[in-house]
Design a protein around this motif. Structure first.
Motif, mmCIF file in Angstrom:
data_model
loop_
_atom_site.group_PDB
_atom_site.id
_atom_site.type_symbol
_atom_site.label_atom_id
_atom_site.label_comp_id
_atom_site.label_asym_id
_atom_site.label_seq_id
_atom_site.Cartn_x
_atom_site.Cartn_y
_atom_site.Cartn_z
ATOM 1 N N CYS A 176 0.839 -1.204 0.000
ATOM 2 C CA CYS A 176 0.000 0.000 0.000
ATOM 3 C C CYS A 176 0.870 1.248 0.000
ATOM 4 C CB CYS A 176 -0.959 -0.005 1.195
ATOM 5 S SG CYS A 176 -0.237 0.580 2.742
ATOM 6 N N GLY A 177 2.106 1.116 0.530
ATOM 7 C CA GLY A 177 3.048 2.228 0.521
ATOM 8 C C GLY A 177 2.873 3.210 1.662
ATOM 9 N N CYS B 227 1.242 2.303 5.061
ATOM 10 C CA CYS B 227 1.058 1.780 6.426
ATOM 11 C C CYS B 227 2.401 1.780 7.168
ATOM 12 C CB CYS B 227 0.460 0.375 6.381
ATOM 13 S SG CYS B 227 1.629 -0.895 5.850
ATOM 14 N N CYS C 91 4.896 -0.690 5.503
ATOM 15 C CA CYS C 91 5.421 -0.230 4.212
ATOM 16 C C CYS C 91 6.423 0.903 4.411
ATOM 17 C CB CYS C 91 4.285 0.220 3.303
ATOM 18 S SG CYS C 91 3.378 -1.152 2.560
ATOM 19 N N CYS D 147 2.496 -5.651 5.024
ATOM 20 C CA CYS D 147 1.610 -4.508 4.758
ATOM 21 C C CYS D 147 0.271 -4.658 5.474
ATOM 22 C CB CYS D 147 1.381 -4.368 3.250
ATOM 23 S SG CYS D 147 0.209 -3.063 2.833
HETATM 24 ZN ZN LIG Z 1 1.269 -1.150 3.518
#
Ligand SMILES: [Zn+2]
Ligand SMILES: NC(=O)c1ccc[n+]([C@@H]2O[C@H](COP(=O)([O-])OP(=O)(O)OC[C@H]3O[C@@H](n4cnc5c(N)ncnc54)[C@H](O)[C@@H]3O)[C@@H](O)[C@H]2O)c1
Ligand SMILES: [Zn+2]
Length: 345
Positions: free
Chosen positions: A90-91, A93, A96, A104
């Motif tokens: 997701c970039g 959380c 991440c 993630c």
């Molecule tokens: Zn994530």
């Protein structure tokens, strides 16, 4: 479209299913141009991964062309050629943001071919497309790129880096399938003194020699402990990497290790393994385990074709219509010599 669909332990079929559509505005739809089969897919088919339910399209590795993107996708464009990584991120959380994409908590992690439909199909929906794909550089062959979807980062991160391989080390790798071979290849980057490959299949041990193992042990005939002790003055291996996923092989890895050494478990386990604390507690052994994060993908990409000759992984090619034969060949690796099978439309 057609896809390889799981129908419970031991059951799978190449069958017609609905073509995936964009669901979230961060999705991309990728036309699959090369995919492959992982040891984890074999675990799923054995029933070791119960979260995978009837009707799920398998597969978590692909190279293909982007056909559609959602309205919030910024860096991936229609027509781009991309690697679809086994790990979706997701970039945003907490995991991440520490590059621990495998964990993630924002809807990613290992989801393709596991919790959502995967890549053994003509098309795949890739969530969080910006942070879950990598552009295929000009000049890199699809087959080589495909080896970065899972096996190379897994062997490198969960085996070599978690195991803290150092120059001069004696590294034991239990299991010389694609994952164990990736760990062997990754370990060579650190100049160990010996890499000992241990497997029941001579074909896999022959491959291990080509990937950088200088000692091979068929543990159906030879005692790995005796051989490791012979190489280390009776101390044991500095690093023991488990790349099978069985209680016996995890327990073997823990018997091979020297005091203060590292056991790095890569295998996906479906059964409990015994941790012999009564033998290990005073030996200051570090045991790690992990799902791959794929944070090393850009590093490994830079080494492709130079220090990492990944072309040798690919032993067989099949068209998608022969997916059943591809599974059969991969699952009988001891007889067929299969390492990675590449499946194309
Ligand atoms: Zn994530
Ligand atoms: N941790 C992760 O993120 C991750 C990612 C991908 C794969 N995996 C796991 O890594 C493991 C290896 O994957 P693979 O694709 O190389 O699988 P594979 O099935 O192709 O290879 C396993 C190898 O282990 C050997 N083996 C089986 N029993 C043995 C024994 N008792 N002693 C010695 N060798 C034995 C087999 O002969 C084979 O060569 C699997 O458990 C897979 O699910 C983990
Ligand atoms: Zn995998």
């Amino acid at each position: 479209m057609y896809a390889l669909v799981y129908h419970g332990p031991g059951q799978k079929a190449w069958e017609e299913v609905p073509t995936p559509v964009l669901i979230d505005d961060t999705d991309a739809i990728v036309r699959v141009e090369a995919t492959t089969i992982c040891g984890s897919d074999l675990h799923i088919l054995k029933g070791d991964v119960p979260e995978v339910t009837d009707g799920r399209i398998l597969g978590h590795e692909a190279v293909g062309t982007v056909e559609q993107v959602g309205s919030s996708v910024k860096t991936v464009h229609v027509g781009d050629r991309v690697l679809v990584s086994c790990i979706t991120a997701c970039g945003a959380c907490r995991f991440c943001r520490q590059a621990r994409y495998g964990q993630c908590a924002g809807g990613g992690g290992w989801i393709l071919g596991h919790l959502i439909d995967g890549t053994q199909a003509e098309y795949v929906r890739v969530p969080f497309a910006d942070t879950s794909t990598y552009p295929v550089p000009v000049g890199v062959a699809d087959e080589d790129m495909l080896m970065l979807a899972d096996i190379l980062p897994t062997g490198y991160e969960v085996g070599v880096l978690n195991g803290h391989v150092q120059p001069g080390d004696v590294v034991a790798v239990v299991g010389a399938g694609p994952i164990g071979l990736s760990a062997i290849m990754g370990a060579t980057l650190f100049s160990p003194s010996h890499i000992v490959a241990i497997d029941l299949a001579d074909s896999r041990l022959d491959a291990a020699k080509q990937f950088g193992a200088d000692v091979t042990v068929n543990n159906s005939r030879e005692d790995p402990l005796e051989i490791i002790n012979g190489l280390t003055g009776g101390l044991g291996a500095d690093v023991a990497i488990e790349a099978v996923g069985l209680p016996a092989t995890f327990e073997l890895a823990t018997t091979l290790i020297r005091p203060c050494g590292h056991v790095a478990n890569i295998g996906v386990h479906g059964q409990p393994a015994t941790l012999h604390l009564e033998q290990l507690w005073a030996r200051d052994v570090t045991i790690t385990m992990g799902l791959v994060d794929t944070y090393s993908t850009p590093t490994l990409l830079r080494l492709l074709g130079r220090q990492l000759d990944v072309g040798r992984f690919v032993t067989h090619h099949f068209p998608m219509g022969e997916f059943a034969a591809a599974y059969d060949t991969f699952s009988r690796a001891a007889d067929t010599g299969a390492l990675k099978v590449v499946v194309t439309p």
